[in-house]
Design an enzyme around this catalytic site. Structure first.
Site, mmCIF file in Angstrom:
data_model
loop_
_atom_site.group_PDB
_atom_site.id
_atom_site.type_symbol
_atom_site.label_atom_id
_atom_site.label_comp_id
_atom_site.label_asym_id
_atom_site.label_seq_id
_atom_site.Cartn_x
_atom_site.Cartn_y
_atom_site.Cartn_z
ATOM 1 N N LYS A 45 0.885 -1.181 0.000
ATOM 2 C CA LYS A 45 0.000 0.000 0.000
ATOM 3 C C LYS A 45 0.915 1.221 0.000
ATOM 4 O O LYS A 45 1.405 1.644 1.039
ATOM 5 C CB LYS A 45 -0.869 -0.013 1.257
ATOM 6 C CG LYS A 45 -2.177 0.766 1.184
ATOM 7 C CD LYS A 45 -2.093 2.222 0.831
ATOM 8 C CE LYS A 45 -1.684 3.134 1.970
ATOM 9 N NZ LYS A 45 -1.602 4.555 1.547
ATOM 10 N N GLU A 69 9.790 1.529 10.559
ATOM 11 C CA GLU A 69 10.838 2.543 10.419
ATOM 12 C C GLU A 69 10.156 3.900 10.502
ATOM 13 O O GLU A 69 9.387 4.278 9.624
ATOM 14 C CB GLU A 69 11.611 2.389 9.106
ATOM 15 C CG GLU A 69 12.858 3.280 9.134
ATOM 16 C CD GLU A 69 13.658 3.269 7.843
ATOM 17 O OE1 GLU A 69 13.627 2.268 7.122
ATOM 18 O OE2 GLU A 69 14.311 4.294 7.567
ATOM 19 N N CYS A 78 13.853 10.543 6.468
ATOM 20 C CA CYS A 78 13.828 10.174 7.885
ATOM 21 C C CYS A 78 15.234 10.256 8.470
ATOM 22 O O CYS A 78 15.387 10.451 9.668
ATOM 23 C CB CYS A 78 13.232 8.779 8.062
ATOM 24 S SG CYS A 78 13.943 7.567 6.979
ATOM 25 N N GLU A 91 10.527 16.309 14.791
ATOM 26 C CA GLU A 91 10.911 16.072 13.398
ATOM 27 C C GLU A 91 10.174 17.057 12.498
ATOM 28 O O GLU A 91 8.950 17.103 12.498
ATOM 29 C CB GLU A 91 10.560 14.633 12.993
ATOM 30 C CG GLU A 91 11.011 14.310 11.593
ATOM 31 C CD GLU A 91 10.698 12.876 11.160
ATOM 32 O OE1 GLU A 91 9.557 12.435 11.347
ATOM 33 O OE2 GLU A 91 11.610 12.218 10.627
HETATM 34 P P1 NDP Z 1 2.275 8.997 7.510
HETATM 35 O O1 NDP Z 1 2.897 8.244 8.604
HETATM 36 O O2 NDP Z 1 0.909 9.516 7.668
HETATM 37 O O3 NDP Z 1 2.258 8.111 6.159
HETATM 38 C C1 NDP Z 1 3.118 7.047 5.882
HETATM 39 C C2 NDP Z 1 2.340 5.917 5.217
HETATM 40 O O4 NDP Z 1 1.349 5.428 6.109
HETATM 41 C C3 NDP Z 1 1.575 6.329 3.971
HETATM 42 O O5 NDP Z 1 1.485 5.243 3.066
HETATM 43 C C4 NDP Z 1 0.199 6.634 4.516
HETATM 44 O O6 NDP Z 1 -0.791 6.555 3.506
HETATM 45 C C5 NDP Z 1 0.056 5.519 5.521
HETATM 46 N N1 NDP Z 1 -0.903 5.755 6.593
HETATM 47 C C6 NDP Z 1 -1.375 6.937 7.069
HETATM 48 N N2 NDP Z 1 -2.262 6.706 8.062
HETATM 49 C C7 NDP Z 1 -2.356 5.365 8.205
HETATM 50 C C8 NDP Z 1 -3.104 4.517 9.069
HETATM 51 N N3 NDP Z 1 -3.955 5.008 9.975
HETATM 52 N N4 NDP Z 1 -2.950 3.189 8.951
HETATM 53 C C9 NDP Z 1 -2.110 2.665 8.042
HETATM 54 N N5 NDP Z 1 -1.393 3.410 7.184
HETATM 55 C C10 NDP Z 1 -1.495 4.757 7.277
HETATM 56 O O7 NDP Z 1 3.228 10.157 7.139
HETATM 57 P P2 NDP Z 1 2.820 11.513 6.394
HETATM 58 O O8 NDP Z 1 2.879 11.176 4.993
HETATM 59 O O9 NDP Z 1 1.547 12.081 6.839
HETATM 60 O O10 NDP Z 1 3.961 12.470 6.911
HETATM 61 C C11 NDP Z 1 3.829 13.025 8.215
HETATM 62 C C12 NDP Z 1 5.145 13.028 8.923
HETATM 63 O O11 NDP Z 1 5.644 11.697 8.999
HETATM 64 C C13 NDP Z 1 6.238 13.776 8.197
HETATM 65 O O12 NDP Z 1 6.162 15.123 8.501
HETATM 66 C C14 NDP Z 1 7.456 13.122 8.753
HETATM 67 O O13 NDP Z 1 7.738 13.698 10.003
HETATM 68 C C15 NDP Z 1 7.044 11.680 8.965
HETATM 69 N N6 NDP Z 1 7.436 10.771 7.878
HETATM 70 C C16 NDP Z 1 8.478 9.939 8.103
HETATM 71 C C17 NDP Z 1 8.910 9.092 7.104
HETATM 72 C C18 NDP Z 1 10.032 8.163 7.280
HETATM 73 O O14 NDP Z 1 10.619 7.741 6.297
HETATM 74 N N7 NDP Z 1 10.361 7.777 8.494
HETATM 75 C C19 NDP Z 1 8.299 9.093 5.778
HETATM 76 C C20 NDP Z 1 7.162 9.981 5.647
HETATM 77 C C21 NDP Z 1 6.791 10.785 6.687
HETATM 78 P P3 NDP Z 1 -1.304 7.905 2.774
HETATM 79 O O15 NDP Z 1 -0.107 8.748 2.501
HETATM 80 O O16 NDP Z 1 -1.949 7.361 1.557
HETATM 81 O O17 NDP Z 1 -2.261 8.533 3.711
#
Ligand code: NDP
Length: 500
Positions: free
Chosen positions: A188, A264, A298, A396
């Site tokens: 997903k 992660e 990240c 972050e």
């Molecule tokens: P999220 O944690 O919301 O998204 C990461 C993934 O999880 C996406 O595929 C998202 O889908 C999915 N997701 C969101 N909500 C759910 C849920 N309830 N259950 C299962 N899957 C879910 O990150 P964001 O994209 O909103 O970014 C927000 C913050 O997260 C950033 O500002 C940053 O701080 C951090 N981040 C960290 C990352 C890393 O590599 N460690 C990567 C990205 C973000 P969808 O996008 O379709 O909603």
């Protein structure tokens, strides 16, 4: 084609995609559709279906059937390796197409996207070797009457939730290793960057992966992502994203079938610079560590801990470097930093910049959005006089915002480095090997760089300490994470009877 830049174009109308199940595309049909707008240009580029619970159930059933039918898990390592090697070749053949979609949906520069995709080729090539090398253990030390064997077995159906910051790279830091283990996958991707995950599905089928071993459901995290985390027939879930959603994933696993989790999550990673470092190299590395991918990594080095005697001089050197980073049009080959991927992330970064100023930190460069007619871009920003009680130092930001914090002693540097709930990555810059090794041992982080940053290779496992996550991806450890061991005890010769 609406616009051409160095051979790449923006689509005149958004391209329609289906989702991918059981070795084939499934058209959107009557499902709701999400339209993605390119963050670098503000034009619609793709339309992706929003999968329903029944689409997810069908995808998990397809992965389950492939797994229980032993269509992939039952192959010998050499046969799995052949498919992984063929996949590597096919990705190489389509590098420009995949990189182009990364730019359109994520906003990163084309040259960076291309080199990320080529890096993914190496991950598939390495995983082919790992599929052949994966093995268990044996115990020949239980006496002549017994023999022990420990086998490694694929864990089963794996759910894979990936974020938008490196849609293809993060996917490929997981998929080939999971496939090497023999598992089946339901992926997903983030809704805003789904295309390259769908393209990988098509490539895997062409490379000979049996139907049902790799499926992609599309849609938002809050719906189909959450449903995947709660699914009773998923044996393991690998999640990469925010720490807050990571908590929801842990709850969903606990409330459903206790699926194994790989997580992660976020980071607030220190770059520790000693006065004896090559300060020109270090300034370049620190600038790269915060501006690469517009700070949306990240593992970005977002806290600069610098020895007080050189702190001001060094901060100015970094600021000067950052002022020369070429930001803007992601399709231009010479661009070094592209767009901010989502509107929400753009607002978050700008609000942290405002917060830093309110908290009394001193802005020495950047601080604003770029004034461009289309797309959303933020200038690399440096704050000095930052203290660890400020939000910009502890939370972050996930953008090109660097906080400079001076230190006086090695112990103080280590203590500030560890003063965070996260533990994803850290770097040290020094010409003194004793300092480098002492810091590398005492900083609590899953990845550590000495006189470099954001480096690595497909052999090295990645993952975090503390609230940055659980488990490791990539390398042999990244294959073993998707296996479980079985201990087989064999009795040799006549049984000594319990009942006389
Ligand atoms: P999220 O944690 O919301 O998204 C990461 C993934 O999880 C996406 O595929 C998202 O889908 C999915 N997701 C969101 N909500 C759910 C849920 N309830 N259950 C299962 N899957 C879910 O990150 P964001 O994209 O909103 O970014 C927000 C913050 O997260 C950033 O500002 C940053 O701080 C951090 N981040 C960290 C990352 C890393 O590599 N460690 C990567 C990205 C973000 P969808 O996008 O379709 O909603």
């Amino acid at each position: 084609m609406a616009h051409t830049m160095t051979g790449y174009s923006l689509p005149e109308s958004p391209r329609e995609f289906g989702f991918y199940m059981d070795g084939d595309w499934v058209a959107a049909g009557g499902r709701e559709v999400f339209e993605r707008t390119s963050p670098g240009h503000g034009v619609p580029v793709s339309r992706i279906p929003r999968c329903t619970q029944s689409d997810l159930d069908a995808s998990v059933a397809s992965a389950r059937l492939a797994f229980e039918g032993r269509h992939w898990a039952g192959l010998c390592g050499a046969d799995r390796a052949a498919v992984l090697l063929k996949t590597a070749d096919l990705i190489r053949d389509r590098v420009d197409e995949i990189a182009h979609w990364e730019v359109l949906e994520n906003g990163k520069p084309i040259s960076q996207a291309r080199s990320e995709v080529l890096g993914c080729v190496g991950m598939f090539e390495l995983s082919a070797g790992l599929a052949r090398a994966l093995h268990g253990d044996s115990y020949n030390n239980s006496g002549d009457g017994a023999f022990g064997i420990v086998t490694r077995e694929p864990i089963g159906v794996v759910g894979l939730i990936t974020p938008w910051n490196f849609p293809f790279l993060i996917l490929c830091e997981r998929v080939p290793y999971i496939l090497a283990s023999g598992c089946s996958i339901v992926a997903k991707p983030s809704e805003v960057t789904s295309v390259t995950t769908l393209l990988l599905a098509e490539i895997l089928t062409r490379a000979g992966l049996p139907d049902g071993v790799f499926n992609v459901v599309t849609g938002s995290g809050g719906t189909v992502g959450q449903q995947l985390a709660e699914h009773m027939d998923v044996d393991m879930l690998s999640f990469t994203g925010s720490t807050s959603v990571g908590r929801l994933i842990v709850s969903a696993a606990g409330a459903s079938n206790f699926k194994k989790l790989g997580l992660e999550l976020g980071g607030k990673n220190p770059q520790i610079v000693f006065a004896d470092a090559d300060l020109d190299d270090a300034a370049d590395g620190v600038a790269f560590g915060i501006a690469f991918n517009s700070g949306q990594c990240c593992v970005s080095g977002s806290r600069l801990l610098v020895e007080r005697s050189v702190a001001d001089l060094f901060a100015q050197k970094v600021a000067e470097k950052l002022r020369s980073v070429k930001i803007g049009e992601p399709l231009d080959e010479s661009t070094q930093a592209g767009a901010i991927t989502t509107d929400e992330q753009n607002r978050t970064i700008l609000s942290y910049i405002a917060r830093g100023q309110e908290e009394g930190a001193r802005l020495i460069t950047g601080g604003s959005a770029l004034n461009t007619p289309l797309g959303q871009y933020v200038e690399p920003t440096v704050f000095c006089d930052v203290t660890m009680d400020m939000a910009i130092a502890s939370e972050e930001i996930f953008g090109p915002v660097l906080c400079v914090i001076p230190f006086d002693t090695i112990d103080e540097a280590i203590s500030i480095a560890n003063d965070t709930v996260y533990g994803l990555a850290a770097s040290v810059w020094t010409k003194n090997i004793d300092k480098a090794l002492t810091v590398s041992r005492r900083v609590r982080a899953g990845r550590f760089w000495i006189n470099t940053t954001l480096a690595g290779g497909p052999e090295l496992p990645i993952g975090g300490f503390k609230q940055s996550g659980w488990g490791r991806e990539a390398g042999m450890q990244g294959v073993e994470e998707y296996t479980q061991t079985k201990s087989i005890h064999i009795e040799i010769g006549k049984r000594s009877h319990w009942v006389a």
